[in-house]
Design a protein around this motif. Structure first.
Motif, PDB file in Angstrom:
ATOM      1  N   LEU A  81      32.360  57.750  54.637  1.00 38.51           N
ATOM      2  CA  LEU A  81      33.537  56.926  54.897  1.00 38.51           C
ATOM      3  C   LEU A  81      33.689  55.841  53.828  1.00 38.51           C
ATOM      4  O   LEU A  81      34.791  55.561  53.354  1.00 38.51           O
ATOM      5  N   THR A 128      40.811  49.311  60.676  1.00 35.94           N
ATOM      6  CA  THR A 128      40.225  50.282  61.599  1.00 35.94           C
ATOM      7  C   THR A 128      40.528  49.843  63.030  1.00 35.94           C
ATOM      8  O   THR A 128      41.119  48.780  63.245  1.00 35.94           O
ATOM      9  N   HIS A 143      42.221  53.941  58.698  1.00 33.35           N
ATOM     10  CA  HIS A 143      41.118  54.877  58.918  1.00 33.35           C
ATOM     11  C   HIS A 143      40.853  54.967  60.414  1.00 33.35           C
ATOM     12  O   HIS A 143      40.306  54.044  61.009  1.00 33.35           O
ATOM     13  N   TYR A 157      39.346  60.526  60.687  1.00 30.86           N
ATOM     14  CA  TYR A 157      38.077  60.963  60.088  1.00 30.86           C
ATOM     15  C   TYR A 157      37.056  61.108  61.206  1.00 30.86           C
ATOM     16  O   TYR A 157      37.038  60.306  62.139  1.00 30.86           O
TER      17      TYR A 157
END
Ligand code: ATP
Ligand code: MG
Length: 560
Positions: A17, A34, A230, A259
């Motif tokens: 990541l 995030t 993300h 992800y």
């Protein structure tokens, strides 16, 4: 663009990541936002802690931010009690979120977007029952069957969808589905359900809605509304990613990206909230924060520290493949942190009385004890000493093997921070059980010296019989006897593997200073283990939870 990396010591290679983020930074896209998206249907566990540390940790490392978003799309299982507990746990772990959001805040927007899809002829109201929908979905090798309602006109769909919202239909009577591809090799792309009817009030929206969005319809769009860069989730969601991307593409909204990383599993532990709820409801444990639970609240009550959990999460890293982490690793980090911060005290678990025959009757004195050899600032304390003391029963052996350095007939041992004593006589009851030792002390041996400079290897802990206070010590062990309680044979349930000795309660004798210890205070009982004062501490009789033993003993025991 420079990378904000304050105080982070770079010890390990970048995880995948971090690599992705650094590539985007290099490409001129430095923004990192995030989110941690718990469903408020239970308390957070150590797996969530991993996800929290990852999401907040990445944002912190790259100068970004993290939102806390409650994924509250299923009113049947969710509750505000859980919302409050989750917030408390995230803060306790040491993280502060930028925005606090609820998927339910987006219900209006999601509804509008559903209408947009209907207008684009990419969604339809299906009258089939849940059972029919399941049956016609096909299998991995057999394509699904298209619903007879799939080709409804947009007008008809708009009308029916509005009536679903208005409460005209009963639970399960109709659903809204995306129109994608009933033959897709990805089962989730076979016209997934977007909305179902649930006539249950919601803890935030009350009775406003009786249709609720499914996870897939809510999650990615919530990410997009918040402009999350993300969206990190666990591996089992990789099959959801095409759907996540499909919605973003068809709605033409901000392209968040998903992800996936491997979820954290721990040996001797179950982690699914459904199973944890079962443990609570069946009374196997005394609540979500029973110190044997893998929840964050239980770990707090047991005496784990946020720093230990963060260090553990960091060490476990970010894997792309499922694995099971040894519980011993978590305990290692707990010990490492407590060793630095926990003050030492003396407590005797299995007392054996020692009479110091040459110590004057009625006399008492204060022995100066070091609070924490690892931390000078912790200072010293005075511990009362008198003619009768208790030592640990297994610190004496009548017939010791060669290298036994503790007390035995005729031998000398040092009392921690105090005098040397020599055992002269062993007193037994009729059954032959040792009830008392008669010892002599060397008056010149206080404070770690002895009159003639002789050296003694053994040092044992003690409490003054007259001054010691009774306390309850809850000796915790793993809740399951099976290394992987999720790995079951036919007919077994995880409840078949409960450890009958996961909690053993003992009365112990502690030094008097511990009477005033407050809930949450952490100590090392010298040579015994780390203990934390319980949250429902008894008045005058403290209750201590054993946080962790001094050495790793569980793996040996389990292999017996
Ligand atoms: P469970 O399956 O234990 O009930 P969940 O995934 O349903 O957990 P959520 O509240 O939906 O729980 O999870 C919030 C976030 O925490 C999600 O992003 C999820 O991927 C992550 N998470 C949950 N369990 C773990 C785990 N064991 N390891 C790492 N991350 C986890
Ligand atoms: Mg979930």
């Amino acid at each position: 663009m420079s990378i904000v990396n304050e105080g982070v010591e770079e010890r390990r290679p970048l995880n995948f990541l971090e690599e992705i983020i650094e590539v985007s930074i290099a490409a001129g896209e430095p923004r990192v936002l995030t989110r941690f998206p718990p469903e408020p249907n239970g308390y957070l566990h150590i797996g969530h802690a991993k996800s929290i540390c990852l999401n907040f940790g990445l944002a912190k490392k790259y100068g970004g931010k993290t939102n806390l978003r409650f994924d509250d799309t299923n009113p049947v299982k969710e509750d505000v009690e859980y919302v409050d507990a989750i917030k408390k746990d995230v803060r306790w772990l040491g993280f502060e979120w930028a925005g606090e959001y609820y998927a339910s805040d987006y219900f209006d927007q999601l509804y509008d977007w559903a209408i947009l899809l209907i207008n684009k002829e990419l969604a339809y109201v299906d009258d089939q029952t849940q059972e029919e929908i399941r049956r016609t979905r096909g299998t991995v090798t057999v394509p699904g069957v298209e619903s007879p309602w799939r080709e409804r006109s947009a007008e008809e769909n708009l009308d029916l969808f509005a009536r679903m919202k208005a409460g005209e239909f009963t639970d399960g009577e109709r659903v809204l589905r995306a129109k994608i591809d009933m033959a897709s090799p990805n089962m989730l792309m076979r016209d997934p359900i977007l909305y179902r009817i649930i006539h249950v009030p919601h803890h935030r929206t009350g009775n406003k809605w009786c249709i609720y969005p499914m996870y897939d319809w809510a999650h990615g769009q919530s990410d997009s509304i918040e402009r999350i860069t993300h969206s990190i989730c666990t591996l089992e969601f990789d099959v959801h990613r095409p759907l996540y991307d499909w919605f973003i593409e068809k709605l033409e909204i901000f392209p968040s990206h998903q992800y996936e990383f491997a979820r954290l599993n721990l040996t001797y532990t179950v982690m699914s909230k459904r199973k944890l709820l079962q443990l609570v409801q069946s009374g196997v444990v005394c609540g979500w924060d029973d110190p044997r639970m893998p929840t964050i609240s239980a770990m707090r009550r047991r005496g784990y520290t946020p720093a230990a959990i963060r260090a553990f999460a960091d060490r476990v890293g970010v894997a792309k493949r499922d694995n099971v982490i040894d519980l011993g690793l978590l305990e290692f980090f707990v010990r490492e942190d407590l060793n630095k911060i926990a003050e030492r005290r003396m407590a005797v678990v299995d007392p054996l009385k020692v009479m110091i025959t040459n110590y004057p009757e009625g006399r008492e004195e204060q022995i100066t004890c070091v609070n924490n050899p690892e931390d000078e600032r912790a200072g010293v304390r005075e511990v009362p000493f008198a003619r009768e003391i208790y030592i640990e029963r297994d610190d004496f052996m009548e017939d010791p093997p060669k290298k036994y350095h503790r007390l035995s007939p005729g031998s000398e041992v040092r009392l921690r921070y105090g005098y040397l004593i020599r055992c002269d006589e062993v007193v037994k009851d009729e059954s032959g059980r040792i009830v008392e030792l008669r010892c002599a002390y060397d008056p010149a041996s206080g404070g770690g010296s002895s009159s003639d400079g002789r050296r003694v290897k053994g040092v044992i802990h003690w409490v003054s019989a007259h001054h010691a206070v009774e306390a309850t010590a809850r000796m915790y062990d793993v809740l399951f006897t099976k290394e992987n309680p999720d790995d079951l044979a036919e007919g077994e349930t995880f409840l078949d593997f409960l450890n009958p000795e996961s909690l053993v309660e003992k009365t112990v004798l502690v030094e008097p200073s511990l009477v005033s210890a407050a809930p949450g205070d952490k100590f090392q009982f010298e040579r015994v283990g780390y203990f934390c004062v319980d949250s429902d501490n008894g008045v005058g009789r403290p209750i201590f939870n054993r946080t962790v033993t001094l050495k790793d003993s569980w793996s040996k025991m389990m292999n017996k």
